[in-house]
Structure formats: structure tokens, C-alpha cells
Scaffold this motif. Structure first.
Motif, short mmCIF file in Angstrom:
data_model
loop_
_atom_site.label_atom_id
_atom_site.label_comp_id
_atom_site.label_asym_id
_atom_site.label_seq_id
_atom_site.Cartn_x
_atom_site.Cartn_y
_atom_site.Cartn_z
N GLY A 112 35.71 -88.32 -49.90
CA GLY A 112 36.93 -87.55 -49.73
C GLY A 112 37.98 -88.31 -48.95
N ARG A 113 37.58 -88.93 -47.86
CA ARG A 113 38.55 -89.70 -47.08
C ARG A 113 39.04 -90.93 -47.84
N THR A 114 38.14 -91.58 -48.58
CA THR A 114 38.54 -92.75 -49.34
C THR A 114 39.67 -92.41 -50.32
N LEU A 115 39.50 -91.33 -51.06
CA LEU A 115 40.51 -90.97 -52.06
C LEU A 115 41.78 -90.45 -51.40
N MET A 116 41.64 -89.65 -50.35
CA MET A 116 42.83 -89.15 -49.67
C MET A 116 43.67 -90.31 -49.14
N MET A 117 43.03 -91.25 -48.47
CA MET A 117 43.77 -92.37 -47.89
C MET A 117 44.27 -93.34 -48.96
N ALA A 118 43.57 -93.43 -50.09
CA ALA A 118 44.07 -94.25 -51.19
C ALA A 118 45.39 -93.70 -51.70
N GLY A 119 45.45 -92.37 -51.85
CA GLY A 119 46.71 -91.75 -52.26
C GLY A 119 47.82 -91.99 -51.26
N TYR A 120 47.45 -91.95 -49.97
CA TYR A 120 48.43 -92.22 -48.92
C TYR A 120 48.95 -93.66 -48.99
N TRP A 121 48.01 -94.62 -49.10
CA TRP A 121 48.43 -96.04 -49.09
C TRP A 121 49.13 -96.45 -50.38
N MET A 122 48.88 -95.76 -51.47
CA MET A 122 49.61 -96.05 -52.71
C MET A 122 51.11 -95.95 -52.49
N ILE A 123 51.51 -95.00 -51.67
CA ILE A 123 52.92 -94.77 -51.40
C ILE A 123 53.38 -95.51 -50.16
N ASN A 124 52.61 -95.41 -49.09
CA ASN A 124 53.05 -95.96 -47.81
C ASN A 124 53.17 -97.48 -47.83
N THR A 125 52.19 -98.18 -48.43
CA THR A 125 52.23 -99.64 -48.45
C THR A 125 53.43 -100.15 -49.23
N TYR A 126 53.85 -99.39 -50.21
CA TYR A 126 54.93 -99.83 -51.09
C TYR A 126 56.23 -99.08 -50.85
N GLN A 127 56.39 -98.47 -49.68
CA GLN A 127 57.57 -97.64 -49.46
C GLN A 127 58.87 -98.43 -49.52
N LEU A 128 58.85 -99.70 -49.09
CA LEU A 128 60.06 -100.51 -49.19
C LEU A 128 60.43 -100.74 -50.64
N PHE A 129 59.45 -101.11 -51.46
CA PHE A 129 59.72 -101.36 -52.87
C PHE A 129 60.07 -100.07 -53.60
N ILE A 130 59.45 -98.95 -53.23
CA ILE A 130 59.77 -97.66 -53.85
C ILE A 130 61.23 -97.30 -53.57
N ALA A 131 61.64 -97.46 -52.32
CA ALA A 131 63.03 -97.14 -51.98
C ALA A 131 64.00 -98.07 -52.69
N GLN A 132 63.68 -99.36 -52.75
CA GLN A 132 64.58 -100.34 -53.39
C GLN A 132 64.64 -100.17 -54.91
N ASP A 133 63.45 -100.10 -55.54
CA ASP A 133 63.37 -100.21 -57.00
C ASP A 133 63.25 -98.88 -57.72
N SER A 137 52.62 -104.28 -42.17
CA SER A 137 51.99 -104.22 -43.49
C SER A 137 52.88 -103.55 -44.53
N SER A 138 53.70 -102.58 -44.11
CA SER A 138 54.50 -101.81 -45.06
C SER A 138 55.93 -102.33 -45.24
N ILE A 139 56.44 -103.06 -44.26
CA ILE A 139 57.85 -103.46 -44.32
C ILE A 139 58.04 -104.96 -44.14
N ILE A 140 57.54 -105.52 -43.06
CA ILE A 140 57.77 -106.93 -42.77
C ILE A 140 57.05 -107.84 -43.76
N LEU A 141 55.74 -107.61 -43.96
CA LEU A 141 54.99 -108.45 -44.91
C LEU A 141 55.55 -108.35 -46.33
N PRO A 142 55.83 -107.15 -46.86
CA PRO A 142 56.45 -107.10 -48.20
C PRO A 142 57.77 -107.87 -48.28
N ARG A 143 58.57 -107.81 -47.23
CA ARG A 143 59.84 -108.53 -47.24
C ARG A 143 59.62 -110.04 -47.23
N VAL A 144 58.62 -110.51 -46.47
CA VAL A 144 58.30 -111.94 -46.46
C VAL A 144 57.86 -112.39 -47.85
#
Length: 459
Positions: A266-287, A63-70
Motif C-alpha cells: 500500500g505504501r509503495t503504490l501510494m508513494m509511487a503516485g506521489y513521486w510520479m507528480i512530485n519528482t517531475y513538478q518542474l517539467f509538468i509546470a513547464q511542459d 531532487s525535484s527542482i535543482i537536479l532536473p534543471r541541471v
């Protein structure tokens, strides 16, 4: 499974209160009325830990690396928006599936138990759907198969998480939850590391990633059920209505349970903050980190791999230590809130240092906070369940935090990037877009910590 997956993992009264069938339950007796032996507890802990590791590895890698690259190879200009759409669609399906299958498992009566059959079948369905993604480049088919994999994953996850409420006594939940959290931490960081390595192998690595998902998901349900002590038959629990009305009632949230909803929000918002970064970590590192560098993709893969190693070490230490400590001190709420704050501090690092160093600091600080959070949050969630006899349904609702957070995190990031690109009239992603993403993530994670502190029924 946030794993990793998109999906997911959930938790105003103690979940070991007496039911009509079991007059008394001490803190060493599970909600099912059984007092597990030491060996049984070890087997349960091993099963939870192994499953957490096994599910998180492919889910994060894919979800975080292979799918974004595809998606980037299909259409670079729409990669962020397509990733957001796929995650949103998958999360809506996951949301519905989690509640439906949690409720169905509550009502299942079989000689194999009420949770085990769903865990096995769900894993097989998830694996087959993931494997099929290796053979398509169609965006529509990617969405369909991703959603189908979410159906299978949550068919497995909902009864799996309910097992902690059924079979783990309150006295040992912090410890079991700690090992479960350690498994998630290890699996997610290994997933980032393996995903980054697979990315460096080109098309062959991408294909291998999908096949890894097929094998792991299809087999893990069978393996875990075999490791756990055999689930007792549920045929003696009495017949229950299993029709469309009963399924619809599975979406009925508990009443007069404010702590339940503070935990959910509480969990919804905490994990939303986590996924905001984790899901896009490839694009964050690249761009963001390596913007303008012709070797951005390769450097991004190397950075993500190093971050994974850092996160693995700190989150493992945090997760293994936090669970037993909270059992000893008898506190869940404050450690969860402090862990959220620590994650927010880590997310500040790439803003202060737009470099690989900033990302490494993020991995270390936020990784430690996330490790502590995962170790304790599941025990907190189980402790705020209003009715242990509806654990599957209510944990399914709490698992909305996993699905809603994925939707919220993906949409916040993709919408932020799209708005900034539109304002700057460019098709490439400007670095400032991810600065806004980090700020937003920090804010909502701190709000999450405040909501957890509103819980009153537990310390």
C-alpha cells in the motif's frame, strides 16, 4: 530524508509485545523496556520533527527542482530519461542500503547505543556526497554521487526510523508519528518553495542548493542525537553474530505476516503516485501547464513556490491534527486509506483545469491528503511489525516502499513521456504525456487505498 528525499520513511502484531528480556510491557512502555517520562517524549518528538523538516527541505529542493534543471542544462532532449535513470539507480542503492544498515543497527553493540552511531555517520556521508554534486556536469559522476548520497542517507534513515519502534510506546505513537508527519509536510513544501527560489537565481542558486544539502545532511544526525535522550548502551543486550551471513539474513522477510505485506504494498503504490507528480513538478509546470510560453521556466518556478505555500498550510494542519485524533479514536487503517483517496482527488484537478489554478487545487487537496497520510502511516507501519526485536530489519524492509516507490514513480513518468514523444515523433514533450501521468497516478493511489483496507490486525 522524500523527504524526501528518495528515499525514505516506513511500519501483524503490536510492536510493544514482550521480549524475553522484558517480561511485561504496557502501552506506556517502549519496546526497549523503558517507560519514558513526559520530558523524554517531548525531546523524542522534537528530534523526529526537526529531522523530518531538515532532511525534507534539501531532498525535495534538490531532487525535484535543482537536479532536473541541471539535467536540462546538460541535455534538454534526454532530461526526462536521465532523471528516471538517476532516480532508479539511486533507489536500488537505497533499497539495499536501508535493509543492510537496518540489520546492522539491530546487531550493533556499543556504549553509544545501536542506532546513534549509524545516524551520525550516515548523515555526514550523505552531506559530503551531495556537496560534491556542485562540482560536476558529468552525467556518470552525477549518478555515482547521487547513489553515494543514498547510501549515507539510508545509513542514517534505517536506524532512525527503528528508534520509533525502540523508544516510543504504543500509546504515544500516533502523536509522535503525527509530529513526524508534520515535519515531513513542512520540510517538503519548504523544499519546493526554496528550490523554486533558488532556481530563479540561476547558477548561483543551483550551487547554493547543493551547499545547503551538504550542511544540513552533515549536521542533522549529530543534532538529533543530541536532542534525543541519550540512547542506552547496547552492550548489555548480548553478543550477536555480525558477519556476511547475518547481513544476508537481514534481507529475509518476515513469514506469516500478511498485514505487513499489505502495508508494504500500500505504501509503495501510494508513494509511487506521489513521486510520479512530485519528482517531475518542474517539467509538468513547464511542459504541461505553461506549454509554449516563452516564460515557462520562470512561471513554473513561481507556480511551484505558490503551491509550496498552499501545501505547507494544509498539510501542516492535517498532520498536526491527524496523529492525536487517531490516538484518541484508536484507528489507523481507515484514515490512511481515506487520505490516499483525497490525494487521488487532488491529482484529478490538473486534468480538469490545465492551468496554474489546477495546480493550486492539486496543492491544496492532495497536500491535505498527503499530510494526513504522513501523520498516521508511520504509526501504522510500526504497529504491523511482527517482531520488535528485529525492528531495524523489518522497518528496513518496509522502507522498500520508499525506494521502490521512487523507482516506480520515476520510471512510470519517464517511460510514459518517452513513449508519447516517440509516438508523436517529437523531441519536445507534448502536453498529453502528462495527462496520462496524472491518470496513472490516480489509479495506483486508489489501488493503494484498497490494499491498506485489507489489513486485519489493526483498526
Amino acid at each position: 530524508m522524500e523527504h524526501t528525499p528518495q528515499s525514505s520513511l516506513a511500519g501483524a502484531q503490536d510492536a510493544t509485545l514482550a521480549s524475553d528480556a522484558v517480561p511485561t510491557r504496557g502501552d506506556e512502555v517502549g519496546a526497549d523496556g523503558h517507560r519514558p517520562t513526559h520530558v523524554e517524549l517531548v525531546r523524542i518528538g522534537v528530534g523526529f520533527t526537526l529531522s523530518a523538516i531538515a532532511c525534507a527541505i534539501p531532498w525535495v529542493a534538490l531532487s525535484s527542482i535543482i537536479l532536473p534543471r541541471v539535467l536540462e542544462s546538460i541535455d534538454p532532449a534526454s532530461k526526462e530519461s536521465m532523471l528516471g535513470i538517476i532516480n532508479a539507480a539511486g533507489s536500488v542503492v537505497a533499497l539495499l542500503s536501508n535493509v543492510i544498515f537496518g540489520s546492522l543497527s539491530d546487531h550493533t553493540r556499543s556504549r553509544f547505543g545501536k542506532r546513534s552511531p549509524w545516524i551520525i555517520v550516515g548523515g555526514i556521508l550523505a552531506g559530503l556526497s551531495i556537496g560534491a554534486l556542485a562540482f560536476t556536469q558529468s552525467q556518470i559522476m552525477i549518478i555515482v554521487l547521487w547513489c553515494l548520497s543514498q547510501v549515507g542517507y539510508n545509513m542514517m534513515l534505517a536506524p532512525y526510523v527503528a528508534t520509533m519502534s525502540d523508544r516510543v510506546p504504543e500509546k504515544f505513537r500516533g502523536t509522535i508519528s503525527g509530529f513526524y508527519g508534520a515535519g515531513i509536510a513542512v520540510g517538503q513544501t519548504l523544499g519546493s518553495f526554496i528550490g523554486a527560489r533558488l532556481l530563479g537565481c540561476g547558477e548561483a542558486g543551483i550551487f547554493a542548493g547543493w551547499m545547503m544539502g551538504l550542511v544540513i545532511f552533515a549536521s542533522i544526525g549529530i543534532i538529533v542525537v543530541a536532542i534525543w535522550p541519550r540512547e542506552r548502551p547496547s552492550t548489555d543486550e548480548g553478543t550477536t553474530r555480525l558477519d556476511a551471513k547475518a547481513i544476508i539474513e537481514g534481507f529475509r522477510p518476515p513469514r506469516h505476516a500478511p498485514d505487513f505485506y499489505f502495508a508494504l504494498a500500500g505504501r509503495t503504490l501510494m508513494m509511487a503516485g506521489y513521486w510520479m507528480i512530485n519528482t517531475y513538478q518542474l517539467f509538468i509546470a513547464q511542459d504541461y501547464v505553461f506549454a509554449g510560453d516563452p516564460q515557462a521556466t520562470l512561471k513554473a518556478a513561481s507556480t511551484i513556490a505558490t503551491m509550496a505555500v498552499i501545501t505547507l498550510v494544509v498539510s501542516l494542519i492535517a498532520a498536526v491534527g491527524a496523529g492525536p485524533i487517531t490516538d484518541r479514536i484508536g484507528r489507523r487503517k481507515l484514515p490512511v486509506a481515506l487520505a490516499s483517496c483525497l490525494f487521488a482527488l487532488g491529482a484529478l484537478m490538473p486534468l480538469l483545469f490545465r492551468s496554474a489554478t489546477g495546480m493550486y487545487l492539486f496543492a491544496g487537496i492532495a497536500g491535505f491528503g498527503y499530510g494526513v497520510y504522513n501523520a498516521i502511516d508511520q504509526a501504522l507501519n510500526v504497529s504491523v511489525l511482527p517482531n520488535p526485536d528485529e525492528a531495524g530489519k523489518d522497518l528496513g524492509i518496509l522502507n522498500l516502499a520508499n525506494t521502490l516507490s521512487t523507482v516506480l514513480g520515476a520510471l512510470l513518468t519517464s517511460v510514459t513521456v518517452i513513449i508519447v514523444k516517440s509516438m508523436m515523433n517529437t523531441t519536445s514533450t507534448p502536453e498529453v504525456a502528462y495527462s496520462v501521468v496524472f491518470v496513472t497516478s490516480i489509479i495506483i493511489v486508489l489501488i493503494a487505498a484498497g490494499l491498506i483496507m485489507r489489513i486485519r490486525s489493526i483498526k
